[in-house]
Design an enzyme around this catalytic site. Structure first.
Site, PDB file in Angstrom:
ATOM      1  N   TYR A  55     -30.587 -11.817  44.522  1.00 39.68           N
ATOM      2  CA  TYR A  55     -29.259 -11.268  44.804  1.00 39.68           C
ATOM      3  C   TYR A  55     -28.887 -11.529  46.268  1.00 39.68           C
ATOM      4  O   TYR A  55     -29.438 -10.912  47.184  1.00 39.68           O
ATOM      5  CB  TYR A  55     -29.201  -9.771  44.525  1.00 39.68           C
ATOM      6  N   SER A 200     -25.611  -4.885  32.823  1.00 36.52           N
ATOM      7  CA  SER A 200     -24.243  -5.202  32.378  1.00 36.52           C
ATOM      8  C   SER A 200     -23.805  -4.289  31.233  1.00 36.52           C
ATOM      9  O   SER A 200     -23.294  -4.749  30.217  1.00 36.52           O
ATOM     10  CB  SER A 200     -24.145  -6.679  31.962  1.00 36.52           C
ATOM     11  N   GLY A 203     -20.249  -4.574  30.002  1.00 36.51           N
ATOM     12  CA  GLY A 203     -19.830  -5.911  29.585  1.00 36.51           C
ATOM     13  C   GLY A 203     -19.341  -6.789  30.725  1.00 36.51           C
ATOM     14  O   GLY A 203     -18.399  -7.555  30.557  1.00 36.51           O
TER      15      GLY A 203
END
Length: 335
Positions: A55, A200, A203
């Site tokens: 990240y 997630s 979504g």
């Protein structure tokens, strides 16, 4: 809603995925804003934070250290290894010596003596899972990490890994829009006492309201690579949201909160980790941990968001080849 368990630690059922503070969905969040959001998360009782080596090429770990390192005893910290960047390209390296070196580098960036949960970010087809988990077990013995996690792996690899050393958590994508964990790993984790961390869970912004419009996404937004956000598929997926809006209204919550509360019903071992750069969304996400959905709402969501209802595959073929997650029969060969 009560806290949920990872290893021997109880945490708030909604964690915070830190990825998009540093990369993936657009330019990094300004440091002062990112720091304010991280501190706000802790202030509101969100005490499970998830980051990774990749990240921001390590800058996300550094951000956590600089922003809330002085509050280290207030949060359960997860990071990941194996998936990294070399010469501008994503690489997989799960060799034991690489895992140990990556851990030392993460400890330095995070400015901490121990990482609570350390995941293999992806399976490495060139290294037996037993060898990689053995290296992680050595890190546990050395006191550098407390628990071992896996990410984006299917039931077969999870069982093999767990036979070498107890696995504390499995992280993979799970939401109303992505139901694949229900094929095998969701139940397997329950059987083996493994926490299931859903990334997630909204979504990738699709289950927000209003949803993120692909046409307005930043050029560097990785969602441009996902088939369900393509110009051909996205309009068909938007049709799914109207029912969700009606059900959210019935419950008295947002669509994102509805999606998170639905996940919490799927097992006491399930912990969603939504990411956000906005403090108002952060508050909504954390509050979703206090929502209990009636059975009839859950049943309607299950049916409306049946796996075959999504238009397009979760990943393009090249990216699907980098994970070991199960697919539904109708997804085989889907492009």
């Amino acid at each position: 809603m009560t806290d949920r368990k990872i290893g021997d630690t109880m945490v708030w059922p909604i964690g915070l995925g830190c990825m998009n503070l540093s990369h993936a969905y657009g330019p990094p969040t300004p440091p002062d804003e990112a720091s304010a959001l991280l501190n706000s998360a802790l202030d509101q009782g969100c005490n499970f934070l998830d980051t990774a080596t990749i990240y921001g090429a390590g800058t996300n770990e550094e951000l956590i250290a600089s922003s809330i390192g002085h509050r280290r005893n207030e949060y359960f910290l997860a990071s990941k290894c194996v998936l990294g960047v070399k010469n501008g390209k994503r690489v997989l390296d799960a060799r034991p010596e690489s895992i140990k070196a990556a851990c030392d580098a993460s400890l330095k960036r995070l400015n901490t003596d121990v990482i609570d949960l350390y995941y293999m970010h992806r399976p490495d087809p060139n290294v037996p899972i037993e060898d990689s988990v053995g290296a992680l077990a050595d890190l546990v013995d050395a006191g550098k990490i407390r628990f071992i996690g896996l990410s984006e792996m299917g039931a077969g690899l999870v069982r093999r890994a767990h036979a070498v050393h107890p696995i504390a958590a499995l992280q993979t994508e799970y939401s109303l829009w992505v139901r694949n964990p229900e094929i095998a790993v969701l139940e397997l984790c329950k059987e083996l006492g493994i926490a299931f961390v859903a990334f997630s869970p909204v979504g990738r912004g699709f289950l927000a309201d209003p949803p993120h419009d692909p046409a307005n996404m930043h050029d560097g937004d990785m969602r441009r690579l996902f088939p369900r956000f393509s110009a051909e598929n996205y309009p068909g997926n938007l049709a799914l949201l109207e029912k969700a809006r009606h059900l959210a209204s019935d419950v008295g919550c947002t669509v994102a909160q509805l999606a998170l509360a639905w996940l919490l019903v799927k097992g006491d071992h399930v912990l969603p980790i939504p990411g956000t750069t906005r403090t108002d969304h952060l508050k909504d996400n954390i509050e979703a941990g206090r929502i209990t959905l009636p059975a009839h709402i859950v049943e309607q969501l299950d049916a409306h968001f049946a796996p075959q209802s999504a238009v397009g595959p979760r990943y393009a073929p090249k990216m699907q080849a980098t994970v070991d997650t199960e697919q539904f029969d109708f997804e085989q060969g889907e492009a």
